[in-house]
Enzyme design. Structure first.
Site, PDB file in Angstrom:
ATOM      1  N   ILE B 131       0.790  -1.112  -0.065  1.00 27.62           N
ATOM      2  CA  ILE B 131      -0.046   0.072   0.051  1.00 27.62           C
ATOM      3  C   ILE B 131       0.898   1.367  -0.217  1.00 27.62           C
ATOM      4  O   ILE B 131       1.822   1.374   0.665  1.00 27.62           O
ATOM      5  CB  ILE B 131      -0.965  -0.045   1.129  1.00 27.62           C
ATOM      6  N   ASP B 132       0.670   2.243  -1.075  1.00 31.37           N
ATOM      7  CA  ASP B 132       1.512   3.308  -0.974  1.00 31.37           C
ATOM      8  C   ASP B 132       0.507   4.418  -0.495  1.00 31.37           C
ATOM      9  O   ASP B 132      -0.652   4.502  -1.024  1.00 31.37           O
ATOM     10  CB  ASP B 132       1.946   3.745  -2.215  1.00 31.37           C
ATOM     11  N   TYR B 133       1.117   5.543   0.146  1.00 29.37           N
ATOM     12  CA  TYR B 133      -0.148   6.471   0.718  1.00 29.37           C
ATOM     13  C   TYR B 133       0.704   7.836   0.824  1.00 29.37           C
ATOM     14  O   TYR B 133       2.183   7.848   0.701  1.00 29.37           O
ATOM     15  CB  TYR B 133      -0.606   6.183   1.993  1.00 29.37           C
ATOM     16  N   PHE B 143      -2.814   5.718  -2.595  1.00 31.76           N
ATOM     17  CA  PHE B 143      -2.332   6.011  -4.066  1.00 31.76           C
ATOM     18  C   PHE B 143      -2.260   4.409  -4.773  1.00 31.76           C
ATOM     19  O   PHE B 143      -1.530   3.537  -3.977  1.00 31.76           O
ATOM     20  CB  PHE B 143      -1.328   6.814  -4.148  1.00 31.76           C
TER      21      PHE B 143
END
Lengths: 202, 253
Positions: B131-133, B143
């Site tokens: 998970i990219d944030y 994101f």
């Protein structure tokens, strides 16, 4: 010929490459002739117990594997799921019969589910001397990736153990049948030495 | 206690075709070498584990199995591969190429049923979710597509859902910290660690030995992914492990 048994489970490229380091005659196959002729057999494995056993039955190789193991005494090495399939039965997803080459049951690791799967490097304790361990220091780390473990009916068949919340079998052995819970083909130098010993020892 | 797993230091190799690349905040991607050579270098260095992430595969809708087969050849260490995975067949192919685990990001976000199916078919041990944030008005927002697409999801809501589906691990990358080499996003990682059961791999921001030590000490996270630090400083995974071991942490033997 060293046979890497193809029963449609993942993680085969690395075990083939590792075996090729020590033998110029490695074959990846599920052909009955190859199983009968193999000098040694490696059963890799990733996936679930019932799915893998289903594949073995579909390929019609269940009896062949058992006969080369028990009558011809071909050395067999099961890795991870391949090791668990050597047991009498498994309990992943549902109760399922295994190859029954080493008496025992495959059960979920005895720890809270938040600690599963057991992933990463952990120390393996050689409980007995064995030629498999030639040239390898005891209590080194190897790579584990599993949620189930092999409980032997006969404690004599335990060759090495590992501790993760409780002690479980890291290596089991009965005569020519050998099972390794961790991934020697993914455990760098220490793991490759174990494979080398399996492949080259008489 | 034995539940205390050994610290894992996981270099991640981001690549696009044959190029190993690095960016800052997921932008300004620079070619830092050839992916095959980078892998070869790591495979000689006694690494705990490697992550390979194709930053273009989602966009180009193609997983380049030939390249993957080539760079996994001499990796006798655990490998996780991600980028562009959207079907059970993709996962099957990657496992056959030598991946031990696969990493889902965009497809896990868009299709939670696919994620659930993948976990069911291959077992949770095989599936990692990344998970990219990025903070938008001080709220961490998810994101996807290598940081190109901003979703409407709050990180904390999304991670709860993923946690319930139960992949083997979740890689968390703060886009704001990524490539800056000024330390990890300790504030959010600390909160997230308490909130979920799934094991976390922290990614994005390591620039010094202290950054990694502080992350472990402050958050209790034991799995560390890093990239720039190994490329732009003298620090190698082995010197980092020695440093952590000297600090009394549990490191692989």
């Amino acid at each position: 010929m060293i046979l890497i048994l193809d029963y449609n489970v993942g993680n085969v490229n690395s075990i083939i490459r590792a075996a090729e380091l020590y033998s110029s005659n490695v074959k990846y196959s599920n052909n009955i002739e190859d199983i009968l002729n193999a000098k040694k057999i490696i059963m890799p494995g990733q996936g679930s117990f019932d799915y893998a056993m289903e594949n073995i039955h579909k390929l019609n190789i269940y009896e062949t594997i058992r006969s080369v193991a028990l009558e011809k005494k071909t050395p067999i090495l099961g890795i991870c799921l391949g090791m668990q399939l050597l047991a009498t039965s498994g309990t992943e997803n549902k109760f399922c019969k295994g190859l029954n080459l080493i008496e025992g049951t495959v059960k979920k690791l005895n720890c809270p589910s938040k600690y599963l799967p057991h992933i990463g490097w952990n120390s393996v304790n050689f409980e007995k001397e064995n030629s498999l361990f030639n040239g390898i220091e005891n209590k080194l780390d190897y790579y584990f990736l599993h949620s189930f473990h092999f409980e032997c009916e006969d404690k004599k068949n335990t060759l090495a153990t590992c501790e993760y919340h409780f002690k479980f079998n890291a290596i089991v052995k009965k005569k020519n049948i050998l099972g390794i819970q961790f991934h020697p083909e993914k455990s760098l130098e220490n793991g490759l030495k174990l494979l080398k010993n399996f492949i080259l020892n008489d | 206690m034995i539940s205390d797993k050994k610290i894992r230091i996981i270099p991640s190799i981001l690549y696009n075709k044959l190029n190993a690349i690095r960016g800052k905040n997921f932008e300004g991607w620079r070619v830092i070498g050839n992916v095959l050579q980078t892998t070869r270098l790591y495979s000689k260095r006694n690494i705990d584990e490697l992550f390979f992430l194709d930053t273009e595969a989602t966009r180009s809708q193609k997983i380049n199995l030939e390249i993957i087969k080539e760079f996994t050849k001499d990796c006798f260490m655990p490998i996780t591969i991600g980028g562009g995975i959207k079907s059970i067949e993709d996962i099957d192919n990657l496992l056959k190429m030598g991946a031990d685990r696969v990493c889902l990001n965009t497809s896990a976000f868009n299709d939670s049923e696919f994620l659930a199916n993948a976990i069911k078919k291959f077992g949770s041990q095989c599936i990692v979710v990344s998970i990219d944030y990025k903070n938008i008005d001080k709220i961490p927002i998810v994101f996807i597509d290598s940081g190109r697409i901003q979703t409407k999801k709050n990180l904390f809501d999304y991670i709860k859902k993923i946690d319930e589906l139960g992949p083997s691990e979740i890689v968390l990358t703060s886009i704001d910290h990524d490539g800056m080499m000024k330390g990890y996003d300790i504030k959010n990682l600390k909160l997230l660690k308490k909130k979920i059961q799934t094991s976390i791999i922290a990614s994005g921001g390591a620039g010094s030995y202290e950054d990694v030590y502080n992350l472990i000490k402050e958050t209790g996270i034991q799995n560390i992914s890093a990239s720039s630090i190994f490329h732009f400083t003298e620090i190698t995974p082995n010197t980092l492990k020695r440093y952590l071991s000297d600090k009394g942490l549990n490191i692989r033997k």
